[in-house]
Design a protein around this motif. Structure first.
Motif, short mmCIF file in Angstrom:
data_model
loop_
_atom_site.label_atom_id
_atom_site.label_comp_id
_atom_site.label_asym_id
_atom_site.label_seq_id
_atom_site.Cartn_x
_atom_site.Cartn_y
_atom_site.Cartn_z
N GLY A 179 0.81 -1.22 0.00
CA GLY A 179 0.00 0.00 0.00
C GLY A 179 0.84 1.26 0.00
N LEU A 180 2.05 1.17 0.54
CA LEU A 180 2.97 2.31 0.59
C LEU A 180 3.88 2.38 -0.64
CD1 LEU A 180 3.94 2.03 4.36
CD2 LEU A 180 2.60 3.88 3.32
N GLY A 181 3.72 1.41 -1.54
CA GLY A 181 4.55 1.39 -2.75
C GLY A 181 5.97 0.90 -2.51
N ARG A 182 6.20 0.24 -1.38
CA ARG A 182 7.54 -0.26 -1.04
C ARG A 182 7.59 -1.75 -1.44
NH1 ARG A 182 7.97 2.22 4.99
NH2 ARG A 182 9.73 0.76 5.14
N TYR A 183 7.67 -1.99 -2.76
CA TYR A 183 7.44 -3.32 -3.30
C TYR A 183 8.56 -4.30 -2.98
CZ TYR A 183 3.87 -0.70 -5.78
OH TYR A 183 2.81 0.11 -6.07
N LYS A 184 9.78 -3.85 -2.99
CA LYS A 184 10.88 -4.77 -2.69
C LYS A 184 10.77 -5.29 -1.26
CE LYS A 184 15.91 -5.17 -3.11
NZ LYS A 184 17.17 -4.47 -3.49
N GLU A 185 10.46 -4.39 -0.32
CA GLU A 185 10.28 -4.81 1.08
C GLU A 185 9.05 -5.70 1.22
OE1 GLU A 185 11.14 -1.42 4.01
OE2 GLU A 185 10.90 -0.40 2.09
N CYS A 186 8.02 -5.40 0.45
CA CYS A 186 6.81 -6.22 0.45
C CYS A 186 7.15 -7.66 0.08
CB CYS A 186 5.81 -5.63 -0.54
SG CYS A 186 4.51 -6.77 -1.09
N ILE A 187 7.95 -7.83 -0.95
CA ILE A 187 8.34 -9.18 -1.39
C ILE A 187 9.11 -9.89 -0.29
CG2 ILE A 187 9.80 -10.44 -3.02
CD1 ILE A 187 9.03 -8.24 -5.11
N SER A 188 10.02 -9.18 0.36
CA SER A 188 10.82 -9.79 1.43
C SER A 188 9.94 -10.23 2.60
CB SER A 188 11.87 -8.80 1.93
OG SER A 188 12.80 -8.50 0.91
N SER A 189 8.97 -9.40 2.96
CA SER A 189 8.10 -9.72 4.09
C SER A 189 7.20 -10.91 3.77
CB SER A 189 7.25 -8.50 4.47
OG SER A 189 6.64 -8.66 5.72
N ALA A 190 6.66 -10.94 2.56
CA ALA A 190 5.83 -12.08 2.16
C ALA A 190 6.65 -13.36 2.10
CB ALA A 190 5.18 -11.80 0.81
N THR A 191 7.89 -13.24 1.63
CA THR A 191 8.78 -14.41 1.58
C THR A 191 9.05 -14.95 2.98
OG1 THR A 191 9.82 -13.59 -0.46
CG2 THR A 191 11.05 -15.22 0.83
N ARG A 192 9.23 -14.03 3.93
CA ARG A 192 9.44 -14.46 5.32
C ARG A 192 8.20 -15.20 5.84
NH1 ARG A 192 11.65 -17.01 8.88
NH2 ARG A 192 11.65 -16.27 11.02
#
Length: 436
Positions: free
Chosen positions: A158-171
């Motif tokens: 939602g904040l447009g921080r897509y790289k971090e989003c991917i990392s969090s979902a991967t975790r």
């Protein structure tokens, strides 16, 4: 971390009820806690466990009653304040939900699941910053809470921080490979980063456990279309529409997939279907683009002028209008539309729009600007018609040598003599004249 209430209760039914709760056997929880309450109605924890079991089973009224009973016995029972918040959320009492969660954390700030649910609350009202903060607190307290890692990825998206989003979902998926929503979260962020191939893999895993999710099929269709798999995109959007026939976005996405395959009639049918649900700027824009490719220039103009009346900051609509205006001889209007498009989204129309600008300037007799723009078009990459247009512009500008070179380049580029019959014939006549 506070010691959980109820650890000193020795009733076997209570002990077994807690085990059933941890195992997710909520009907059994209710039966066992009924027995505990019958023998000792003045203990708060049995009401808390039974109330939350009712919530899991969708009986939020009974759940609320149990949590209120627990709090009447022990007003400082943090877990029951949190449980009451869950039941208020279920009943649509969102202000009370927030108050209850905050009360629970004031009594015990270490409740990871409360921070998790606050993350959900703030996400649902669009406050992604506070949602991220709460999810982050949840995983800081309990790093193995897969759902909070997944929720955190949604807030980051939602904040447009897509790289971090991917990392969090991967975790989240490292902790629990069956945290299915995390596949969808990660896929969305991958699509946003143009990582379409791996996004498609994630969407398929998500859909494997959520086959009735129309949005999941639609998002898969977007990733497939953007990766060039238009036929697969048509299938996925058709699945979305079977599940939700009023899903106008799926009509638009499927229509564009048909458009990329050159199936213009099917594309028009889908855009027409989308417009049955209201005035949708993108449907008008895409339908207009389809009309343009079909040579129906006045229809293309009407649709994109309508799109702009609904949404004036629409670069694509201006792109399509520029090309359509050119085709009906409205050259200055074509240039004005191209300028508006570039002001909103530079490079929106790519090579084709710059070529259109060159041809419009040529038609208006401004050969200097025409040459500038056709050179810009050729900077995107060499292509046959680019040399043809530059050749005729150079001829008009009295650049004889350059005109001969460009027209010869055009003829050398042509591989299919039937593709541009008129241009080939014209270039041949011009070259003969220029070489006299």
């Amino acid at each position: 971390t506070a010691t959980p209430l109820g650890t000193d209760i020795t009733d076997p039914n209570f002990i077994e009820g807690k085990k059933a709760y941890e195992a997710g056997n909520y009907d059994e929880v209710i039966a066992l806690m009924n027995a505990v309450i019958e023998s000792n109605p003045n203990l708060a924890p049995p009401y808390r466990y039974r109330g939350t079991a009712y919530w899991y089973l969708g009986d939020c009224v009974s759940g609320l009653e149990d949590h209120e009973k627990a709090l009447s016995i022990n007003p400082d029972y943090a877990e029951s304040w949190a449980g009451r918040g869950l039941t208020h959320s279920c009943l649509g009492n969102f202000e009370q939900e927030l108050e209850d969660f905050q009360k629970a954390l004031s009594l015990d700030p270490s409740l990871a699941f409360v921070h998790h649910n606050l993350g959900v609350h703030y996400y649902d009202i669009g406050d992604y910053e506070r949602s991220l903060e709460e999810y982050s607190l949840s995983v800081a307290i309990d790093p193995n809470r897969a759902g909070a890692w997944s929720g955190r990825s949604e807030a980051l998206a939602g904040l447009g921080r897509y790289k971090e989003c991917i990392s969090s979902a991967t975790r989240a998926l490292e902790i629990n490979p069956e945290e299915w929503i995390a596949y969808g979260d990660r896929a969305y962020c991958k699509t946003s980063m143009e990582l379409h191939a791996t996004a498609i893999e994630d969407y398929k895993k998500y859909i494997s456990n959520n086959e009735s999710d129309a949005i999941g099929w639609y998002n898969l269709g977007i990733a497939q279309r953007k990766s060039g798999n238009s036929q697969d995109a048509i299938f996925s959007n058709t699945k979305a529409l079977e599940l939700e026939p009023s899903y106008h976005e799926a009509y638009i996405n499927r229509g564009y997939a048909f458009f990329t395959l050159g199936k213009f009639t099917e594309a028009l049918n889908d855009y027409d279907a989308a417009l049955q649900f209201g005035d949708i700027p993108l449907a008008y824009t895409n339908r207009g683009e389809t009309y343009l490719e079909m040579g129906k220039f006045n229809e293309a103009i009407a649709d994109n002028e309508k799109a702009l009346s609904l949404y004036p900051i629409n670069a694509k609509a201006y792109c399509v209008l520029s090309r359509a205006y050119f085709e009906v001889g409205r050259y200055q209007d074509s240039l004005n539309a191209a300028l508006s498009s570039n002001q909103i989204a530079p490079d929106c129309g790519g090579q084709k729009l710059v070529e259109t600008q060159a041809r419009a300037y040529y038609a208006l007799g401004n050969y200097e600007q025409a040459l500038f723009h056709i050179n810009e078009a050729l900077n995107y990459g060499s292509y046959a018609l680019g040399y043809y247009y530059r050749g005729i512009i150079n001829e008009a500008a009295a650049n004889k040598t350059e005109a001969i070179h460009d027209l010869e380049q055009f003829l050398a580029f042509v591989t299919d003599k039937n593709e541009w019959k008129d241009e080939i014939a014209d270039a041949t006549v011009r070259l003969a004249r220029l070489k006299q």
